[in-house]
Design an enzyme around this catalytic site. Sequence first.
Site, mmCIF file in Angstrom:
data_model
loop_
_atom_site.group_PDB
_atom_site.id
_atom_site.type_symbol
_atom_site.label_atom_id
_atom_site.label_comp_id
_atom_site.label_asym_id
_atom_site.label_seq_id
_atom_site.Cartn_x
_atom_site.Cartn_y
_atom_site.Cartn_z
ATOM 1 N N SER A 190 66.016 38.013 100.307
ATOM 2 C CA SER A 190 66.772 36.908 100.896
ATOM 3 C C SER A 190 67.485 36.102 99.815
ATOM 4 O O SER A 190 67.042 36.020 98.680
ATOM 5 C CB SER A 190 65.850 35.989 101.704
ATOM 6 O OG SER A 190 64.881 35.397 100.876
ATOM 7 N N ASP A 225 79.223 24.424 88.814
ATOM 8 C CA ASP A 225 79.020 23.951 90.188
ATOM 9 C C ASP A 225 79.134 22.431 90.178
ATOM 10 O O ASP A 225 78.346 21.739 89.540
ATOM 11 C CB ASP A 225 77.629 24.385 90.671
ATOM 12 C CG ASP A 225 77.353 24.023 92.123
ATOM 13 O OD1 ASP A 225 78.092 23.196 92.699
ATOM 14 O OD2 ASP A 225 76.376 24.559 92.673
ATOM 15 N N HIS A 238 80.612 26.204 93.289
ATOM 16 C CA HIS A 238 79.501 26.141 94.232
ATOM 17 C C HIS A 238 79.524 27.326 95.198
ATOM 18 O O HIS A 238 78.472 27.844 95.580
ATOM 19 C CB HIS A 238 79.567 24.823 95.018
ATOM 20 C CG HIS A 238 78.399 24.618 95.937
ATOM 21 N ND1 HIS A 238 77.129 24.335 95.486
ATOM 22 C CD2 HIS A 238 78.322 24.667 97.300
ATOM 23 C CE1 HIS A 238 76.314 24.207 96.511
ATOM 24 N NE2 HIS A 238 77.001 24.424 97.631
#
Length: 261
Positions: free
Chosen positions: A82, A197, A227
């Site tokens: 994941s 980011d 990001h």
Amino acid sequence: MEIMAGDQPQHHFVLVHGMNHGAWCWYMALTLLRLAGHRATALDMAGCGVHPARVDEVLTFQDYSRPLLDALAALPSGDRESCSSRTATAAVGRAMAATSDELLAYVGDDFFMDSQDFEQRNPNISGRPFIFGPEFMARKVYNMSPLEDLNLGLMLIKPANSFTTNNSEEVVMRDENLLTAGRYGSVRRVYVTVEHDRAIPVGFQRRMIAQSPGIEVEGIAAGGADHMVMISRSEDLAELLVRIAGGRGTVRASKANDSVA
């Protein structure tokens, strides 16, 4: 797309979007992973993307996460890797909402620029739905992404509840005993740092890592990553995910009109 898969094992990547976004934001990385011979599933959380629920129907973080929970429950054990952000940065014995609280304190009240709160139509949900503003998106979320992807994002983002305010119905985000050492702490966790980011400043990224003992750290070394690294550096992220999962193949983009397996 040109894929050099070699004899790498196949993995199933379950890809989860962030605030206001949907499964659509994974379109580039998902394609690369599939063309490399892996399975990849991108999900809309409840009320996001093309999911049919309205924002005022999603009462709790558990309701919001139900598409992910159902998808993971349906997979055979060991048949998944994941990729998400909210739980990957939480430490054992620490409420998930604590990270959001600390980020808001770290960046200050004016950080989100032209982002907006909307009227909450459901009195059973604390706080208001929130959406990123166009200037915030351009300067801090998609600041190194192609202009066409910024415009796509501006067309597709939707308001969402943050689930970080105190609410008698919201127990998951505020439960300090939810993430245990025996369960959450025993799972391999990898945080991918992105130096440029601007939505989650790198200093705060390092703070989250320091608060999560046992977490592995990888980085997107190439410039141009923002990001939305799954868009701005999709090839680098896909290769990194394959390497983290234990594959030895290479993901390399070339032709845009190749078929998807």
